[in-house]
Design a protein around this motif. Structure first.
Motif, mmCIF file in Angstrom:
data_model
loop_
_atom_site.group_PDB
_atom_site.id
_atom_site.type_symbol
_atom_site.label_atom_id
_atom_site.label_comp_id
_atom_site.label_asym_id
_atom_site.label_seq_id
_atom_site.Cartn_x
_atom_site.Cartn_y
_atom_site.Cartn_z
ATOM 1 N N UNK A 11 0.836 -1.191 -0.098
ATOM 2 C CA UNK A 11 0.038 0.149 0.077
ATOM 3 C C UNK A 11 0.784 1.192 0.144
ATOM 4 N N UNK A 12 1.738 1.111 0.891
ATOM 5 C CA UNK A 12 2.619 2.610 0.854
ATOM 6 C C UNK A 12 3.617 2.681 -0.456
ATOM 7 N N UNK A 13 3.805 1.465 -1.036
ATOM 8 C CA UNK A 13 4.533 1.715 -2.225
ATOM 9 C C UNK A 13 3.983 2.059 -3.240
ATOM 10 N N UNK A 14 2.560 1.688 -3.303
ATOM 11 C CA UNK A 14 1.670 2.068 -4.278
ATOM 12 C C UNK A 14 1.382 3.371 -4.345
ATOM 13 N N UNK A 56 -4.632 7.879 -2.266
ATOM 14 C CA UNK A 56 -4.996 7.812 -0.894
ATOM 15 C C UNK A 56 -4.702 6.472 -0.472
ATOM 16 N N UNK A 57 -4.158 6.116 0.793
ATOM 17 C CA UNK A 57 -3.968 5.110 1.458
ATOM 18 C C UNK A 57 -4.466 4.949 2.815
ATOM 19 N N UNK A 81 4.050 13.736 0.114
ATOM 20 C CA UNK A 81 3.167 13.004 0.580
ATOM 21 C C UNK A 81 2.664 13.706 1.728
ATOM 22 N N UNK A 82 1.260 13.721 2.090
ATOM 23 C CA UNK A 82 0.803 14.160 3.207
ATOM 24 C C UNK A 82 0.162 13.105 4.121
ATOM 25 N N UNK A 119 -2.739 8.340 4.152
ATOM 26 C CA UNK A 119 -1.569 9.161 3.654
ATOM 27 C C UNK A 119 -2.196 9.533 2.146
ATOM 28 N N UNK A 120 -1.691 10.579 1.443
ATOM 29 C CA UNK A 120 -2.215 11.224 0.180
ATOM 30 C C UNK A 120 -0.944 11.618 -0.691
#
Length: 522
Positions: free
Chosen positions: A225-228, A236-237, A254-255, A497-498
């Motif tokens: 997910x973070x890698x995507x 957004x994840x 990233x925010x 995170x976005x």
């Protein structure tokens, strides 16, 4: 089924038109998938969040916990037993069917009839004795007893159409045929456990949504997910892994957005049966009695958990060690309780006192990708229990499989979470005796029973005076800590995170991830 053909044709037209339109697509990477698309099938965070895009409620809670109008433009308490709701004028379902008060009455009558629910919505309707249709735009809810939490219950039930959904099944919703709501987005496609796609509803009664197209991809692996997000594949994840939060906060592109959740992780022991399927002696032989039925053993299990270390080390401060079942923000929690202690020596003494000086074997079941760090938390709990003499094995399952099997009472101990908007509701849903007719205990999957708990929560649910009600609810939470029918572990902190240049997220303590909480950054 009336309306299905028209909706499919409309969806086909929308898809055909997409290439010619200036696209503003939002792509969400979600940690878990809905367990079913019927809005009355399973009250879970992911289901409720995703289905809000297509279906709507009479009223809702915003991310700050205030009630806001949705399909009802106004509402009032007529007396302690009667509430009146006035519907918006001109609202239509996605196929053009008008919304009327008859649809509201139908929706509340439908909730108890949905079969095989792993977490039904029945608590939201059982205290309602009658739904009165006053006129096409006015409906009154009559309750058997005074009901101080009626607004919360009203905010839990999605409104369906008597015309469209009278015979709709879970398969109809999962297949898209019944995905016809009044919400801000129209259903396009759903691949079970993988992907959902919706498009903006141009006839929505409310403000126009900024996203023309929304794709929710299920990415259960936290690292993936973070890698995507970092690669730009998603905007957004949710459920950002605790170890990734500092790194993502340092990333200029990233925010990161976080909030303390109304969610508690907890363990549910099989304490009400004489024998339990995943408890044996250390040679793997069945025990003559179920040790989890002994309160001393459950206390020992609680004492064997180093909650503060789990939060500090495994979750890197993303959460809070539990002192009781209700999260800190909830109305009615017990004030002044000390942290639930970690005391391995006392745990061993209690096990010996209960007749298990050499301990026993136990399997802990739990979900994978349900909340950030869930499998690591379970491994830490298992290690703590092994140190006090209870050899513990962890078995990880996909969430849908876990909840289905837990509902069938297939586990000796499992880990999950519960989210609520007030403290009495956590107890009503999870710890009160399971009684479908009364609407209590729908998430009481181990069939825990406590007469003291039942009496206190039943009293709280009909006490209109806030001070008296909070005192009774606090007493119930103290009983829960004493009896440990469920064993609280920690209160979640939720993180999204976005892509900073694209999306600003509105973190919701109910653990909701959807398009309506994803706002364009500019």
């Amino acid at each position: 089924m009336p309306g299905f053909r028209a909706t499919l044709l409309a969806a086909a037209f929308t898809l055909a038109a997409l290439p010619a339109m200036a696209q503003r697509t939002l792509t969400i990477g979600a940690s878990s998938a809905p367990t079913g698309m019927d809005p009355h099938y399973h009250s879970s965070n992911m289901n409720n969040a995703q289905l809000r895009q297509v279906f709507d409620l009479l009223i809702d809670l915003d991310s700050s916990g205030r009630f806001v109008p949705r399909l009802a433009e106004s509402w009032r308490a007529v007396d302690d037993h009667t509430w009146e709701f006035r519907l918006r004028e001109g609202v239509r379902f996605h196929d053009g069917t008008p919304l009327t008060a008859e649809d509201v009455a139908f929706s509340y009558a439908r909730v108890p009839t949905v079969p095989n629910s792993p977490g039904p919505f029945t608590p939201a309707v059982r205290l309602i004795s009658r739904v009165e249709v006053v006129d096409p735009r006015t409906v009154r809810f009559h309750t058997r007893d005074p009901h101080p939490f009626l607004e919360h219950d009203i905010a839990a039930v999605f409104i369906l159409s008597r015309t469209i959904h009278a015979t709709a099944t879970l398969a109809d919703f999962n297949g898209g045929r019944a995905m016809i709501g009044t919400g801000p987005y129209r259903h396009v496609s759903y691949q079970i456990g993988e992907r959902q796609e919706v498009v903006r509803n141009p006839e929505y009664w409310g403000p126009a949504q900024p996203w023309e197209r929304v794709i929710t991809r299920v990415i259960s692996n936290s690292g993936a997910r973070s890698a995507a997000l970092l690669s730009g594949d998603v905007d957004v994840i949710d459920s950002v892994p605790s170890q990734d939060v500092p790194r993502l906060e340092r990333e200029p592109r990233i925010a990161v957005f976080g909030v303390e959740a109304n969610t508690t992780s907890y363990l549910f022991p099989d304490a009400m049966r004489d024998a339990s399927p995943f408890v044996t002696d250390k040679q793997g032989r069945p025990l003559p009695r179920n040790p989890l039925a002994d309160q001393r053993v459950r206390t020992a299990l609680s004492l064997g958990i180093n909650r503060q270390a789990i939060v500090d080390r495994l979750l890197q401060g993303q959460g809070k060690a539990a002192d009781q079942f209700a999260a800190p923000a909830l109305e009615g929690r017990a004030p002044g309780l000390p942290p639930l202690p970690h005391d391995p020596d006392r745990a061993r003494r209690l096990l010996a006192e209960a007749g298990y000086p050499d301990g026993f074997r136990l399997t802990l079941h739990g979900p994978n990708g349900w909340f950030a760090g869930d499998s690591e938390v379970m491994q830490a709990i298992a290690q703590g229990w092994t140190r006090i003499g209870i050899e513990t094995r962890v078995e990880i399952l996909p969430p849908a499989n876990l909840f289905s099997r837990a509902t069938n009472r297939e586990f000796s101990m499992f880990m999950t979470t519960f989210t609520a908007n007030y403290g009495a509701n956590m107890l009503r849903q999870v710890v009160m005796s399971r009684n479908p007719e009364a609407g209590t205990g729908p998430f009481n999957r181990q069939r825990w029973e406590s007469p003291r708990m039942d009496a206190l929560v039943a009293q709280a649910m009909v006490t209109m005076d806030r001070t008296r009600r909070d005192a009774v609810t606090a007493d119930a939470h103290r009983v829960a800590v004493e009896e440990l029918g469920v064993i609280p572990v920690h209160f979640l902190r939720l993180t999204w995170a976005t892509q900073r240049a694209r999306v600003r997220y509105e973190p919701d303590p109910r653990w909701y991830t959807n398009a309506m909480l994803s706002h364009p950054a500019n």
